[in-house]
Design an enzyme around this catalytic site. Structure first.
Site, PDB file in Angstrom:
ATOM      1  N   CYS A   1     -14.081  -0.357 -25.004  1.00 45.68           N
ATOM      2  CA  CYS A   1     -13.926   0.185 -23.471  1.00 45.68           C
ATOM      3  C   CYS A   1     -13.040  -0.431 -22.934  1.00 45.68           C
ATOM      4  CB  CYS A   1     -15.242   0.632 -23.087  1.00 45.68           C
ATOM      5  SG  CYS A   1     -16.523  -1.189 -23.443  1.00 45.68           S
TER       6      CYS A   1
ATOM      7  N   HIS B   1       0.741  -1.130   0.100  1.00 40.22           N
ATOM      8  CA  HIS B   1       0.602  -0.341   0.385  1.00 40.22           C
ATOM      9  C   HIS B   1       0.926   1.076   0.214  1.00 40.22           C
ATOM     10  CE1 HIS B   1      -3.224  -2.623   1.697  1.00 40.22           C
ATOM     11  NE2 HIS B   1      -3.665  -2.089   0.504  1.00 40.22           N
TER      12      HIS B   1
ATOM     13  N   ARG C   1     -23.940   0.674 -20.074  1.00 41.03           N
ATOM     14  CA  ARG C   1     -24.248  -0.958 -20.401  1.00 41.03           C
ATOM     15  C   ARG C   1     -24.835  -1.129 -19.614  1.00 41.03           C
ATOM     16  NH1 ARG C   1     -19.046  -4.538 -20.350  1.00 41.03           N
ATOM     17  NH2 ARG C   1     -19.482  -4.897 -18.231  1.00 41.03           N
TER      18      ARG C   1
ATOM     19  N   ARG D   1     -19.933   0.419 -15.870  1.00 39.70           N
ATOM     20  CA  ARG D   1     -20.423  -0.758 -15.667  1.00 39.70           C
ATOM     21  C   ARG D   1     -21.906  -0.774 -14.272  1.00 39.70           C
ATOM     22  NH1 ARG D   1     -14.762  -1.858 -16.171  1.00 39.70           N
ATOM     23  NH2 ARG D   1     -14.057  -3.174 -17.676  1.00 39.70           N
TER      24      ARG D   1
ATOM     25  N   GLU E   1     -17.261  -8.715 -27.799  1.00 36.50           N
ATOM     26  CA  GLU E   1     -16.150  -8.872 -27.053  1.00 36.50           C
ATOM     27  C   GLU E   1     -16.630 -10.375 -27.226  1.00 36.50           C
ATOM     28  OE1 GLU E   1     -17.037  -8.166 -23.016  1.00 36.50           O
ATOM     29  OE2 GLU E   1     -19.347  -7.723 -23.438  1.00 36.50           O
TER      30      GLU E   1
ATOM     31  N   ASN F   1     -11.030  -6.895 -23.045  1.00 34.36           N
ATOM     32  CA  ASN F   1     -11.215  -7.670 -22.699  1.00 34.36           C
ATOM     33  C   ASN F   1     -11.864  -9.465 -22.252  1.00 34.36           C
ATOM     34  OD1 ASN F   1      -9.933  -5.263 -20.804  1.00 34.36           O
ATOM     35  ND2 ASN F   1     -11.683  -5.410 -19.734  1.00 34.36           N
ATOM     36  N   ASP F   2     -12.698  -9.285 -23.177  1.00 39.32           N
ATOM     37  CA  ASP F   2     -13.490 -10.072 -22.966  1.00 39.32           C
ATOM     38  C   ASP F   2     -13.441 -10.944 -24.342  1.00 39.32           C
ATOM     39  OD1 ASP F   2     -15.201 -11.502 -20.726  1.00 39.32           O
ATOM     40  OD2 ASP F   2     -16.112  -9.763 -20.870  1.00 39.32           O
TER      41      ASP F   2
ATOM     42  N   ARG G   1      -9.466 -15.057 -18.878  1.00 37.36           N
ATOM     43  CA  ARG G   1      -8.805 -13.431 -18.834  1.00 37.36           C
ATOM     44  C   ARG G   1      -8.436 -13.444 -16.959  1.00 37.36           C
ATOM     45  NH1 ARG G   1     -13.940  -9.452 -19.285  1.00 37.36           N
ATOM     46  NH2 ARG G   1     -13.161  -7.984 -17.653  1.00 37.36           N
TER      47      ARG G   1
HETATM   48  C1  PEP Z   1     -14.701  -5.765 -21.590  1.00 40.17           C
HETATM   49  O1  PEP Z   1     -15.062  -6.869 -21.254  1.00 40.17           O
HETATM   50  O2  PEP Z   1     -13.431  -5.963 -22.258  1.00 40.17           O
HETATM   51  C2  PEP Z   1     -15.656  -4.810 -20.916  1.00 40.17           C
HETATM   52  C3  PEP Z   1     -14.853  -4.041 -21.145  1.00 40.17           C
HETATM   53  O3  PEP Z   1     -15.844  -5.508 -19.811  1.00 40.17           O
HETATM   54  P1  PEP Z   1     -16.007  -6.119 -18.804  1.00 40.17           P
HETATM   55  O4  PEP Z   1     -14.578  -6.208 -18.606  1.00 40.17           O
HETATM   56  O5  PEP Z   1     -17.125  -5.404 -17.538  1.00 40.17           O
HETATM   57  O6  PEP Z   1     -16.199  -7.761 -19.102  1.00 40.17           O
HETATM   58 MG    MG Z   2     -17.057  -7.875 -21.012  1.00 41.26          MG
END
Ligand code: PEP
Ligand code: MG
Length: 836
Positions: free
Chosen positions: A771, A463, A606, A570, A700, A723-724, A734
């Site tokens: 995003c 921290h 979203r 989110r 995604e 990310n997805d 992930r």
């Molecule tokens: C993603 O999947 O990149 C995304 C922005 O949605 P989350 O990370 O909330 O699944």
């Molecule tokens: Mg996602």
């Protein structure tokens, strides 16, 4: 072993006042046959000297030492007063349980020790206030439950808990391991259910899930498997879901500090002879003189105190420390933001740990002074944490030391440590050298007194390191004991990125470091100064740079950082942060506040994305073998219109008043998914008489990218969730710790899918944003822009840097970069194109 016969426990009693209650409990003591009825006078005398209120509705009246001759054998009796009785000055509420103690020697301390354990569990104590079964009270005080009620006893209670028959395996997904916040949430769930739960590692070590410090000491790191066992069958699924969803941690959020090895030095000296190598904890380059920071050890003597007074002093010190922490949190939040302030929220949890407090009280009841007792109880836990193999969790020892000092200062009547910064004259800022620094030290010292710091111990994920990064102070940790022998006033150059401290540098090196600092500072300042300029490439091609924020309360900070809107709200966090479904009105309020805070800047809301790693325990959703491939995102919304429709209604109401509101659906895999979700939105719009709302689809799932051509005519925009998209394209979870380095959105396979999406959108006059995490990555922002992405939605601290990176390149350059990226063999090669 002390005994408490059931006959000496009276439940459901009434007392007119404290005097009456003491008289009744004294009569019970005498009824045991080993205490003279006259002992009651000694109890009254004792009460006149000091109040025997213990806390949580419990009092422990006992006689003076002078009345001890009236006791033949130590006896304990209990009087339950469900309606309570006032215990006079010093009691913070009525007393419901009067434990009368006639102690011939000190065996009664066993009972008191047990009592302090019970005291920490408020729900348990409250049950004792009203239970009709005296065996509950006997068990709480002696640890043993009589097998059968005495004939005269009231209705019997349930049989003792038959162990923990329900168990299942779990894996911890939290990147930072089981730290204070998830441990607190888990303990809260278990306490709320009134269950007994243990977590057991494969090596057999286990912990009671209601004990925060025990949970931390278990050393569960990301990916560790363990067994969850409980006595409540129905709770098991809820706990597993909660663990999988991160127990309140944002599993997609900021990743832990970058590995030291991946950082490039800020500067190269000509002479490296006198360099100390540590681990980079916070980037930056500074030149200055050093100063040692050795916190004065707190001298804690053991001054035996009356147990009741000692416990009261400890209680007061804990309350004062808690109030301090509220103040520190408010200051840190104002100066450095909510995420840094949360570190001190975790300190509040450590402070409240029942196991620690109970151990301290138990030492007090053994006759030790409260400061000594608290130090013993916390030292034991600090040592346990220090022994953990995982540096991340071992690093939490310094947090507990910080909390310990705070409480001890109150108990010893000492003021806060004076900030020992300032150069030899005490004024100019210095490079601080220390064995380790607590988060409190770091937050208090700040940039006015510090240029940066190097610690002998510590880790980059501590921290302290996180606060240093928030303060913009270069820092290195784990530099070894040699830094502690550097004399005060030594000239030094600290390179936080390379993790190096150069001592007594040559004049030439000082000059070259100064030149480099000027370049870096100018770059940072330019980025900061230009943060409110619209995002664009050097030749003016517009790329909107927005922020990913979930809460209206974070909007002002995002706008101040230069965000041009919110590219991803989110909304599932509204559901994850509480223990029941937020009402339509609650949701509307939050969306409205966010829309209003942004004025006319775009807000992309979203819809619910629950499932996969984001599970909401209280929804009681069916378990999935493959949660990322199951009923997740919009698929769950189709299954649960009771969640989806109220959310759509809340959004649509806000959109009617705020034209900046956009909606997008997560986890769209097919055209049918999109049309079905849109039909539900249209129905709500018609019902509420709302106009068209700009509508987007998240890309995604690879199939969505591959049918972008069919989707594009029907949507207003796409937003790529890298990310997805990365996890589904590469078939790499992930959350998987061993695959983390390969799960890189810069893989050409992922980039090709994004390229397809952009091309399809352009053919239909639609725009594409990103995003996912790749948008805020220094390479990702450039490559994605080169692919034709028009909006990058990133975390707030990344906004200015992303805008600056875009301004540094022309659109032609970036198009060329993206074209070359698509033909690279892997993500590392794509990154090398940018970093060289
Ligand atoms: C993603 O999947 O990149 C995304 C922005 O949605 P989350 O990370 O909330 O699944
Ligand atoms: Mg996602």
């Amino acid at each position: 072993m002390i005994e408490l016969p059931q006959q000496l426990v009276r439940v459901g009693a009434q007392a007119t006042d404290k005097h009456d209650a003491i008289r009744q409990v004294a009569a019970l003591l005498a009824a045991g046959g080993d205490v003279d009825p006259q002992y009651v006078e000694g109890m009254f005398a004792r009460e006149a000297q000091a109040n025997t209120f213990l806390g949580h509705g419990i009092a422990i009246p006992h006689g003076t030492p002078e009345s001890r001759h009236l006791i033949r054998r130590t006896t304990v009796a209990a009087l339950q007063l469900p309606q309570g009785v006032d215990w006079g000055e010093g009691a913070d509420g009525p007393v419901h349980l009067v434990i009368g103690i006639a102690a011939a020697s000190d065996e009664h301390l066993q009972i008191l020790r047990r009592l302090t354990r019970v005291l920490g569990d408020e729900a348990h104590v409250k049950r004792l206030w009203t239970t009709p079964d005296p065996r509950d009270i006997v068990e709480a005080l002696t640890g043993e439950r009589p097998s059968a009620p005495v004939a005269a006893a009231p209705a019997t209670a349930a049989a003792p808990a038959p162990g923990l028959p329900y168990s299942a395996q779990a894996t911890l997904p939290n990147p930072q391991g089981m730290h204070a916040r998830p441990a607190t949430m888990l303990a809260g769930l278990v306490k709320k259910a009134g269950a007994t739960v243990r977590l057991t590692r494969d090596d057999g070590r286990s912990a009671d899930a209601t004990r925060l410090m025990d949970l931390l000491s278990l050393g569960l790191t990301q990916g560790t498997r363990f067994t969850v066992s409980t006595d409540q069958e129905a709770l098991l699924g809820t706990l597993l879901d909660a663990i999988r969803s991160g127990l309140g941690d944002d599993l997609q959020g900021a990743s832990p500090a970058p590995a030291a090895a991946s950082r490039a030095p800020e500067w190269q000296p000509a002479n490296v002879d006198n360099a100390v190598q540590g681990v980079g904890a916070a980037d930056g380059l500074v030149i200055g003189t050093t100063r040692q920071h050795l916190p004065k050890p707190l001298v804690v003597g053991d001054e035996p105190t009356d147990p009741v007074e000692g416990a009261a002093r400890l209680d007061a010190a804990l309350k004062a420390a808690d109030a301090d922490l509220d103040q520190v949190m408010a200051d840190v939040q104002a100066k450095f933001g909510a995420d840094k302030a949360a570190i001190f929220g975790a300190h509040k949890e450590l402070l409240a740990d029942e196991g620690t407090v109970q151990d301290a009280v138990s030492h007090i009841l053994d006759g030790h002074g409260p400061a000594w007792a608290y130090q013993q109880a916390t030292n034991a836990r600090i040592e346990q944490l220090q022994k953990l193999d995982d540096p991340l969790l071992a690093g939490r020892a310094i947090d507990l030391s910080d909390v310990q000092r705070r409480v001890l200062r109150h108990l010893l009547g000492l003021r806060e440590d004076a900030a020992q910064a300032g150069g030899p004259g005490g004024h100019s800022p210095v490079i601080l050298l220390a064995p380790d620094l607590t988060p409190s030290d770091t937050a208090r010292l700040g940039p006015d007194t510090l240029l940066g710091f190097a610690t002998a111990q510590g880790g980059p994920t501590s921290h302290t390191a996180i606060i240093a990064r928030g303060l913009g102070l270069p820092a290195i940790v784990a530099a070894g004991e040699s830094v502690l022998s550097v004399p005060d006033g030594t000239l030094a150059i600290l390179d936080g990125s390379a993790g190096r401290l150069y001592l007594n540098p040559s004049d030439a090196d000082v000059q070259s470091a100064r030149d480099r600092m000027a370049v870096l500072a100018a770059g940072r300042e330019a980025a900061r100064a230009a943060r409110h300029q619209p995002g664009a490439t050097r030749d003016g091609q517009r790329v909107e740079v927005a922020a990913n924020i979930n809460r209206a309360s974070a909007a002002a900070e995002a706008l101040e950082a230069g965000a041009e809107g919110v590219g991803l709200m989110r909304t599932e966090f509204l559901f994850l942060e509480r223990d029941s479904v937020p009402s339509e009105a609650d949701q509307e309020q939050e969306y409205r506040a966010m829309a209003a805070a942004l004025g006319d800047r775009p807000l992309i809301i979203r819809t619910l994305d629950i499932g996969g790693d984001k599970e909401v325990p209280y929804l009681g959703l069916a378990r999935e073998d493959n949660s990322f491939l199951g009923i997740r995102g919009v698929r769950l919304c189709f299954e649960r219109p009771d969640l989806f429709v109220p959310q759509l209604r809340a959004i649509v109401r806000v959109a009617k008043d705020h034209p900046n509101v956009h909606v997008m659906f997560p986890m769209i895999a097919t055209l049918e998914d999109f049309r079905r979700a849109r039909a539900m939105l249209d129905e709500v719009r018609t019902e509420l008489g709302a106009p068209h709302i700009p509508l987007g689809v998240m890309i995604e799932v690879p199939s969505a990218a591959l049918i972008a051509e069919q989707l594009a005519p029907e949507v207003d925009f796409f937003s790529v969730g890298t990310n997805d998209l990365t996890q589904y394209t590469l078939a790499m979870d992930r959350m998987h710790p061993q695959l983390a380095r390969q799960t890189d959105a810069m893989h050409p396979a992922v980039l090709r899918l994004i390229g397809l999406t952009v091309d399809a959108a352009q053919r239909h006059g639609k725009w594409v944003g990103v995003c996912g995490g790749a948008a805020g990555d220094d390479v990702g922002a450039l490559v994605l822009t080169g692919l034709g992405v028009k909006e990058l939605s990133v975390s707030t601290p990344q906004v200015a840097g992303v805008k600056a990176a875009l301004r540094g390149r022309s659109s032609a350059e970036l198009r060329d970069l993206a074209a070359r990226a698509l033909t690279q063999p892997d993500a590392a090669a794509v990154r090398a194109l940018v970093r060289g």
